[in-house]
Structure formats: structure tokens, C-alpha cells
Design a protein around this motif. Structure first.
Motif, PDB file in Angstrom:
ATOM      1  N   PHE A  15      -2.983   7.396  -1.192  1.00 34.51           N
ATOM      2  CA  PHE A  15      -2.941   7.094  -2.627  1.00 34.51           C
ATOM      3  C   PHE A  15      -4.291   6.649  -3.209  1.00 34.51           C
ATOM      4  O   PHE A  15      -4.694   7.157  -4.270  1.00 34.51           O
TER       5      PHE A  15
ATOM      6  N   LEU B  97       5.612   9.959   1.001  1.00 29.39           N
ATOM      7  CA  LEU B  97       4.402   9.471   0.326  1.00 29.39           C
ATOM      8  C   LEU B  97       3.553   8.640   1.274  1.00 29.39           C
ATOM      9  O   LEU B  97       4.074   7.787   1.994  1.00 29.39           O
ATOM     10  N   SER B  98       2.260   8.873   1.246  1.00 37.99           N
ATOM     11  CA  SER B  98       1.347   8.140   2.113  1.00 37.99           C
ATOM     12  C   SER B  98       0.605   7.071   1.320  1.00 37.99           C
ATOM     13  O   SER B  98      -0.162   7.375   0.412  1.00 37.99           O
ATOM     14  N   ALA B  99       0.827   5.816   1.696  1.00 42.53           N
ATOM     15  CA  ALA B  99       0.101   4.720   1.041  1.00 42.53           C
ATOM     16  C   ALA B  99      -1.394   4.801   1.344  1.00 42.53           C
ATOM     17  O   ALA B  99      -2.222   4.315   0.565  1.00 42.53           O
TER      18      ALA B  99
ATOM     19  N   MET C  98       4.327   6.971  -8.124  1.00 43.24           N
ATOM     20  CA  MET C  98       4.704   7.128  -6.722  1.00 43.24           C
ATOM     21  C   MET C  98       3.763   6.345  -5.816  1.00 43.24           C
ATOM     22  O   MET C  98       4.186   5.773  -4.815  1.00 43.24           O
ATOM     23  N   GLY C  99       2.500   6.318  -6.185  1.00 40.51           N
ATOM     24  CA  GLY C  99       1.517   5.643  -5.337  1.00 40.51           C
ATOM     25  C   GLY C  99       1.739   4.151  -5.262  1.00 40.51           C
ATOM     26  O   GLY C  99       1.726   3.552  -4.176  1.00 40.51           O
ATOM     27  N   PHE C 100       1.955   3.546  -6.420  1.00 46.13           N
ATOM     28  CA  PHE C 100       2.187   2.095  -6.391  1.00 46.13           C
ATOM     29  C   PHE C 100       3.538   1.770  -5.758  1.00 46.13           C
ATOM     30  O   PHE C 100       3.698   0.714  -5.147  1.00 46.13           O
TER      31      PHE C 100
ATOM     32  N   PHE D  44      -1.268  14.158  -1.080  1.00 44.18           N
ATOM     33  CA  PHE D  44      -0.384  13.044  -1.439  1.00 44.18           C
ATOM     34  C   PHE D  44       0.851  13.563  -2.175  1.00 44.18           C
ATOM     35  O   PHE D  44       1.992  13.222  -1.834  1.00 44.18           O
TER      36      PHE D  44
ATOM     37  N   PRO E 144      10.478  10.563  -1.531  1.00 42.26           N
ATOM     38  CA  PRO E 144       9.718   9.303  -1.525  1.00 42.26           C
ATOM     39  C   PRO E 144       9.241   8.905  -0.132  1.00 42.26           C
ATOM     40  O   PRO E 144       8.157   8.311   0.014  1.00 42.26           O
TER      41      PRO E 144
ATOM     42  N   PHE F  71      13.452   5.956  -6.040  1.00 37.39           N
ATOM     43  CA  PHE F  71      12.417   4.922  -5.979  1.00 37.39           C
ATOM     44  C   PHE F  71      13.015   3.534  -6.249  1.00 37.39           C
ATOM     45  O   PHE F  71      13.961   3.397  -7.043  1.00 37.39           O
TER      46      PHE F  71
ATOM     47  N   TYR G 121       5.301  14.148  -1.101  1.00 40.47           N
ATOM     48  CA  TYR G 121       6.524  13.841  -1.848  1.00 40.47           C
ATOM     49  C   TYR G 121       7.365  15.100  -2.046  1.00 40.47           C
ATOM     50  O   TYR G 121       8.592  15.081  -1.857  1.00 40.47           O
TER      51      TYR G 121
ATOM     52  N   ALA H  72       4.643   3.570  -3.229  1.00 45.02           N
ATOM     53  CA  ALA H  72       4.345   3.704  -1.800  1.00 45.02           C
ATOM     54  C   ALA H  72       3.646   2.464  -1.258  1.00 45.02           C
ATOM     55  O   ALA H  72       3.854   2.076  -0.104  1.00 45.02           O
ATOM     56  N   LEU H  73       2.825   1.846  -2.090  1.00 46.24           N
ATOM     57  CA  LEU H  73       2.140   0.616  -1.662  1.00 46.24           C
ATOM     58  C   LEU H  73       3.048  -0.610  -1.766  1.00 46.24           C
ATOM     59  O   LEU H  73       2.643  -1.711  -1.405  1.00 46.24           O
TER      60      LEU H  73
ATOM     61  N   THR I 154      -6.552   9.279  -4.504  1.00 44.44           N
ATOM     62  CA  THR I 154      -6.228  10.041  -5.710  1.00 44.44           C
ATOM     63  C   THR I 154      -7.021   9.540  -6.917  1.00 44.44           C
ATOM     64  O   THR I 154      -7.001  10.179  -7.967  1.00 44.44           O
TER      65      THR I 154
END
Lengths: 392, 325
Positions: free
Chosen positions: B93, B88-90, A188-190, B76, B85, A44, B80, A192-193, B96
């Protein structure tokens, strides 16, 4: 709105356990954002966050988030001097997002990689609503019990909802707050954004590059003002107004003109009958994403005008603690009123010329303020503004 | 001034509902929304259409849910786990976070007042409706969509079972009632289905995930007190039956004790199809249409002790008969 007294505070933050450690860290401008140790960050771009340091009180059979929540809730109730008898009618309202997901993720990771390990019992408590059940059951709070999820404004929403219950005469007393432990999904989400800065975040800085995440818990005891005075409780401040609005615009982006944010601030002022010019400090949502800080500043300018208002983002020191953020920042706002000291925005080197406020760079500022707001905004355009008045 | 709370619309959709897609704006909206969000948005639009109301005058959204959008959450995470990484799907997210159903519904119907997602085992939908009624009664909002949504994710259900959770009949679905201040509903000539005259939520002593050992509770008495009614007036009870036998027995004991010596008939919309949080809307609407000249009690209690009681009056008893077209 009938003002509600704040009579107890409890915090577990990236500075450790306790309100004292929290305020020492914030007022000292100390940044607690460091390399992540709780989860694997390999691959990351961002690998830092503000973690709560070990040891964390409580049984290891509970989720990390439950332990953070219980410790902060206990401190708040003890601080307010709420005895067992008072707790029977007390509400508990928890803002939560991740629940016990940290432990659930770990199990799922192992299972997906071939482990035949049975599901551990605590996994049944991995949802956000578990915190309220654990706090209510363990600490003997038998009034209304709620878990609110408004994304990153959940902790602030919990205080607003508690205020409603007290104002409506449903309960004389409420414990309200927010909690979130670091989770892989959030990290991971932030990532990914692409919203995370690889370095500690720099809210309101011209060169800001995104947010830092964190974890923690904070709870406050809210009480009917007359009742608090009658029992001789110490009143830190009063919650005199709040605004909760929705953007109805986008699931992740705020309204580009900050319309919903400004409306939340105006509603809070209107409910309290307080003029915008009377507000001296705003603890901003201040995530340090280019978009959020610019839009929040625009909304504050629309409501308060340029200058005058001191603005700071304590996320610069403890990161964005998700559902805990709204309560941790409410506590910071209350302590700023009490101590006549505005916490700084750490790492703010070059103020963004588009932010027309004094954002208190790097060092706390002495300021006797009578009214202060705390802003919290979340995914889905969930805006909450809390308005506090200095006790006295 | 305290407002009276009118029920002016209702909609419940689930996987058996044939026309869910017709309540979505277009294919792009359908693609953007997860299944549980599609169900929630469709239920919200249908309930507003049933009430002949739009969000112009202000509208709040309150959604109760047990687990939120766990189907998207697992997708989601698995992105991963399968591809690192880069997997991962923005777009996934935001789903979630449990407020995704409320957020997408608020966007779909342009609701800009408060938007709350309440997470709770078993009682989430009833809690959202009780909260919504309280907000209207206090004059904090003029109208709201209140209800719930759930979609059981197979992985979650099997993991909960392995972890020792009680077996429950679960279904995917969403449902809302439209609540309005009675004066506002009258002013716009709305059809009034009934009135929420009392609502209360409290905790009964019980350890997390356990049923309590007491049949004594306070929510029902508090709701009846707010309604200005008493146990003898309750003609029907709508419970939160969900296939969890010991919990259902406890619920009956709690209601029996609160209404004793009266024993009105019990029913539940969740048997045999399975329970989801949106069915609270159906219970409230059924209570409004079936209460007759009595009061109806909508009740739910969860393992762990969270208890909700809603007292409903039908339109004729609410003095609103003249408003029904």
C-alpha cells in the motif's frame, strides 16, 4: 522568511461547496462522516467516510477530483479578486495523491471482470499532475506549475512551496492547495493497515480506534504582502513561517519520539521569529490513530510545553482528506484566526490523559489568537508545519 | 544571502546497470523495496558517493516522476481483484503513493531535510533539479539529491495508448545530481563538476495533453536572466526528446525562438534508449562537463505546457577549477 498574505480561500468539503458551508460545519461541530456511497465496501471492517455531497459542479467528462479542484480553485481566485491579467504570472501548485484514480479504478475493475469497454479518454488524466494542468489551462494561470506529492502532507507542502516562490520574487501571486477524491486504493489500503475506525474517528480520545477517510479540495491565494495591500485586497492572515522535514525513519510509521514533527514546528517558529509561547492554537494532524495522536502530542509538548496551546483536529468532522487535508486544515486555521473561534474536536468524550492539551472537545471555543499552526504529516515521515499570523 | 549552486555528484542507473544490487544495503532492503525504489535508492547512494558527501550536514531529497510506482499499485489492486479484501497487501500500500521513491531514498541515506516528490509529465526530473537549485540558492537547504525516477508499467502504457496518448520512448531508471551551496562545497574540498547558474519553470499556453500553438515562452529567458547570461552565450542545448514527434517539434520551436538568431547544437540523453525522469540528472551533468567556456541549457517541455529551463556552467567557467583534484 518574508511573510505572505492570504487573500483568497476556496473549499469543496464534505459539507458541500464553498468556504461558508465549510466553516459553518466546522464551527458547529458537525460530523460529516457517513456510510460510503461512492465505492463498494462489501467485506471491509470500516464502511464509512466523509464524502462530498452531490451535486458536484463541472463536466462529468472530467474526473471527480478535477471537478473538486476546479471548483475550489475558482472560488479562491474569485474571493481574492484576481483578474485575468493578474493570472498570467501566477503560479499554481497542487498537492495531490490519488489524481483521477477513482475513474481509472472503475475502468480497471470492469476490464478485469471481462468488459471489452474501450479506455475512456479521461483516463489519460488519471495522474495527480493532471489537476495542475487542468486548473492552469482552464483558469489562465501561466506562471510556474507544480504538483507535489508528500502523501498526507501534500496540501500543506503546496502552500510552503508557493511561499518560496513569492519570497524569492519569482511570482507575485500563487494559487496553492490540495485535492483528493475518495479512491478504492486509499480505502482498501488503510483497511489493510487496520488503521480505520468502523465508527467516526475520535482524535485525542482515550478510546480512539483509528482514522476516518474523506475527500475534498481547498485552495488559497497567496500574495506578496505589499502587493496585496497596494491593490486593496482583503488579507485574511499571513503565512509567516513553515517547516518541512523528513523523519528518514519508516515508510508508514512516524518517528516514535516525533523528532521530525517537532523539528518542523521549530523551524516554522524560527523562520518567523515567533516565540512558542505566542502560538495560541494548533490545528493538529490528529488522525485519531493511537500512535499518531500520542506522538504528535509529544512533539507539540516538546516545542510548546504542556497546556496553554489550544489543540483541535478538524479531521473529527471531515475525516482525513489525504492530499486535501493540509490545505483544508490551513483554511480552518486561518478562519479560526479571523473569526476568533477555535473549531472543536468532535466525538471527543474522554480525553486521553497522555495528551497534555485542551483539545476543545465537541464545541467550538471563542479565543482571540494571534498566531496559529497547522500540522500535516505523511507516509514516509513527511512533516509540514505552517505558521499563520492574524491579519492586522 | 543568495548562494551559488554547485553540482558535485551524479549517478544514473537503469535496467542495464549491472551493479544496482551492490548499492542496496542487504538482501532485506532489496526485498523490502520495489524495483523502482531499488533503482532510486541505488542512484541516490551512488550520487552521494560520487560527491563524497553524506547526510550529516543536512540533506534534502527531490524526486521528479511521471507515474510513480504504478507497478506496485497495480499489484496491490490486483490482489484485491483476485482474492477480495484478504488479498490486499499492507506492505504494498505505501508504494501506491508517489512519494515512495523519495521516502525510501531519504530513509536509505538518512536525509532529514525537506523531501519533495514532484509529479509532472515529461519535465519531472528537470523540475526537481530546478526546485532543488532554487532551495539552495535561497539558503533553505545546504545540499540536496535532485533528480527523478520512473518505471513504465505495461498496463498503464497500453491504457494510455488506447486512451489516445502520444507514443513515447520510455525506460525504467533513476538518476540524481548532488547540488550544494558552492561555499559549502569549497569548504569541504569537494570536486565541483559545474554550477547551476539559472533555473526557471513556467507554463506555456496549451490544453492538457496537447502541444501549444505558440513558440513564445518565458522560462528560458527567466533562467538566462537569473544566470546573468544571454542567448548568444548558450553553446549547447539538452532537450527532453522522448519519441513524441509533435512535442519534440514544439520544443525545438520554443528553444529556437528563445535563443534566436543563435542555433546551438541540440542533444538528448533519452534517445534512443528511452526516457525516464532520472535522465534529467544526466543532462545536467553532461551540460556541466561539455559546456566549455559557454553556457549550456537543459530544457524540457510537456504536453499541457509545463516548461523548465536550467542554465549550467562548467566548473572551469565557474571559477572552480582549482577545486578539481
Amino acid at each position: 522568511m518574508k511573510p505572505v498574505a492570504i487573500t483568497g480561500l476556496g473549499v469543496v468539503s464534505p459539507f458541500g461547496a464553498g468556504v461558508k458551508a465549510y466553516w459553518e460545519g466546522l464551527s458547529g461541530g458537525v460530523c460529516a462522516i457517513r456510510p460510503i456511497t461512492l465505492i463498494d465496501t462489501e467485506g471491509f471492517r470500516c464502511r464509512i467516510a466523509a464524502e462530498v455531497p452531490r451535486p458536484i459542479a463541472g463536466s462529468a467528462r472530467r474526473s471527480r477530483a478535477d471537478r473538486l479542484a476546479l471548483a475550489a480553485a475558482r472560488e479562491a481566485l474569485d474571493d481574492a479578486g484576481v483578474d485575468r491579467g493578474d493570472r498570467e504570472d501566477a503560479a499554481v501548485i497542487v498537492g495531490a495523491v490519488g489524481g483521477g484514480m477513482l475513474e481509472a479504478e472503475a475502468w480497471h475493475w470492469r476490464r478485469m471482470r471481462g468488459s471489452a469497454e474501450p479506455v475512456p479518454r479521461p483516463l489519460a488524466s488519471s495522474f495527480p499532475s493532471a489537476h495542475a494542468d487542468v486548473i492552469g489551462s482552464t483558469l489562465g494561470l501561466a506562471g510556474p506549475r507544480e504538483t507535489v506529492v508528500t502523501a498526507c502532507s501534500s496540501g500543506a507542502a503546496s502552500l510552503a512551496m508557493a511561499t518560496d516562490l513569492i519570497s524569492d520574487g519569482v511570482v507575485p501571486l500563487a494559487l496553492a492547495g490540495g485535492v483528493d477524491a475518495l479512491t478504492r486504493i486509499c480505502f482498501m489500503g488503510f483497511n489493510a493497515l487496520r488503521l480505520l475506525d468502523p465508527a467516526p474517528c475520535r482524535p485525542f480520545d482515550r478510546d480512539r480506534r483509528g482514522m476516518s477517510i474523506g475527500e475534498g479540495a481547498a485552495f488559497v491565494v497567496l500574495e506578496d504582502g505589499a502587493r496585496a495591500r497596494a491593490r486593496g485586497a482583503r488579507v485574511y492572515a499571513e503565512l509567516v513561517g513553515y517547516g518541512m522535514t523528513g523523519d528518514a525513519f519508516h515508510v508508514t510509521s512516524p518517528h516514535p519520539e516525533g523528532e521530525g514533527m517537532a523539528r518542523a514546528m521549530r523551524i516554522a517558529l524560527r523562520e518567523a521569529g515567533v516565540a512558542a509561547a505566542s502560538v495560541g492554537y494548533a490545528n493538529a494532524h490528529g488522525t485519531a490513530t493511537p500512535q499518531n495522536d500520542r506522538i504528535e502530542a509529544r512533539a507539540m509538548r516538546d516545542v510548546f510545553g504542556e497546556g496553554g496551546l489550544l489543540v483541535s483536529s478538524t479531521k473529527s468532522m471531515i475525516g482525513h482528506t489525504m492530499a486535501a487535508a493540509g490545505t483544508l486544515e490551513a483554511v480552518a486555521t486561518v478562519l479560526a484566526l479571523v473569526s476568533e473561534l477555535v473549531p472543536p474536536t468532535a466525538q471527543l468524550e474522554t480525553p486521553d490523559p497522555e495528551i497534555p492539551f485542551d483539545c476543545v472537545p465537541r464545541a467550538a471555543r471563542e479565543a482571540a489568537v494571534e498566531f496559529a499552526i497547522s500540522n500535516s504529516f505523511g507516509f514516509g515521515g513527511q512533516n509540514v508545519t505552517l505558521l499563520f499570523k492574524r491579519a492586522g | 544571502m543568495r548562494q551559488r549552486v554547485a553540482i558535485t555528484g551524479v549517478a544514473v542507473v537503469d535496467e542495464r546497470t549491472p551493479d544496482v544490487a551492490s548499492w542496496l544495503a542487504d538482501e532485506a532492503e532489496a526485498r523490502r523495496l520495489s524495483r523502482i525504489c531499488q533503482l532510486t535508492v541505488a542512484a541516490g547512494r551512488r550520487a552521494l558517493a560520487d560527491a563524497d558527501l553524506d547526510a550529516q550536514g543536512g540533506l534534502a531529497v527531490l524526486v521528479g516522476t511521471e507515474f510513480g510506482d504504478m507497478v506496485s499499485t497495480i499489484s496491490f489492486v490486483d490482489g484485491y481483484l483476485s482474492r477480495g479484501p484478504g488479498g490486499l497487501s499492507a506492505l504494498l500500500f505505501p508504494h501506491t503513493v508517489m512519494n515512495t521513491m523519495a521516502a525510501t531514498t531519504a530513509i536509505a541515506v538518512s536525509a532529514k531535510d525537506l523531501s519533495l516528490t514532484l509529479s509532472a509529465l515529461t519535465v519531472a526530473g528537470e523540475l526537481a533539479i530546478a526546485r532543488g537549485a532554487a532551495a539552495i540558492r535561497a539558503g533553505r537547504v545546504g545540499a540536496c539529491l535532485a533528480g527523478g525516477a520512473d518505471e513504465p508499467a505495461p498496463l498503464v502504457m497500453s491504457a494510455l495508448g488506447e486512451a489516445g496518448a502520444a507514443p513515447e520512448l520510455r525506460a525504467a531508471g533513476a538518476g540524481f545530481v548532488v547540488l550544494e551551496a558552492l561555499d559549502g562545497a569549497r569548504a569541504r574540498g569537494a570536486r565541483v563538476l559545474g554550477e547551476i547558474v539559472g533555473a526557471a519553470w513556467r507554463a506555456v499556453p496549451a490544453r492538457p495533453h496537447r502541444i501549444g500553438s505558440t513558440a513564445s515562452s518565458r522560462a528560458i529567458a527567466a533562467a538566462l536572466e537569473e544566470a546573468g547570461g544571454h542567448a548568444a552565450e548558450v553553446g549547447r542545448v539538452y532537450t527532453s526528446a522522448n519519441g513524441d514527434g509533435p512535442r519534440e517539434e514544439w520544443e525545438r520551436a520554443l528553444v529556437d525562438a528563445a535563443l534566436a538568431p543563435h542555433r546551438p547544437p541540440y542533444q538528448s540523453p533519452s534517445v534512443p534508449a528511452g526516457r525516464h525522469s532520472g535522465l534529467a540528472a544526466q543532462s545536467v551533468a553532461s551540460a556541466a562537463s561539455e559546456a566549455g567556456d559557454r553556457l549550456a541549457l537543459v530544457h524540457a517541455v510537456a504536453r499541457g505546457g509545463n516548461q523548465v529551463a536550467i542554465v549550467v556552467r562548467s566548473a572551469s567557467r565557474a571559477g572552480a577549477t582549482a577545486l578539481i583534484p
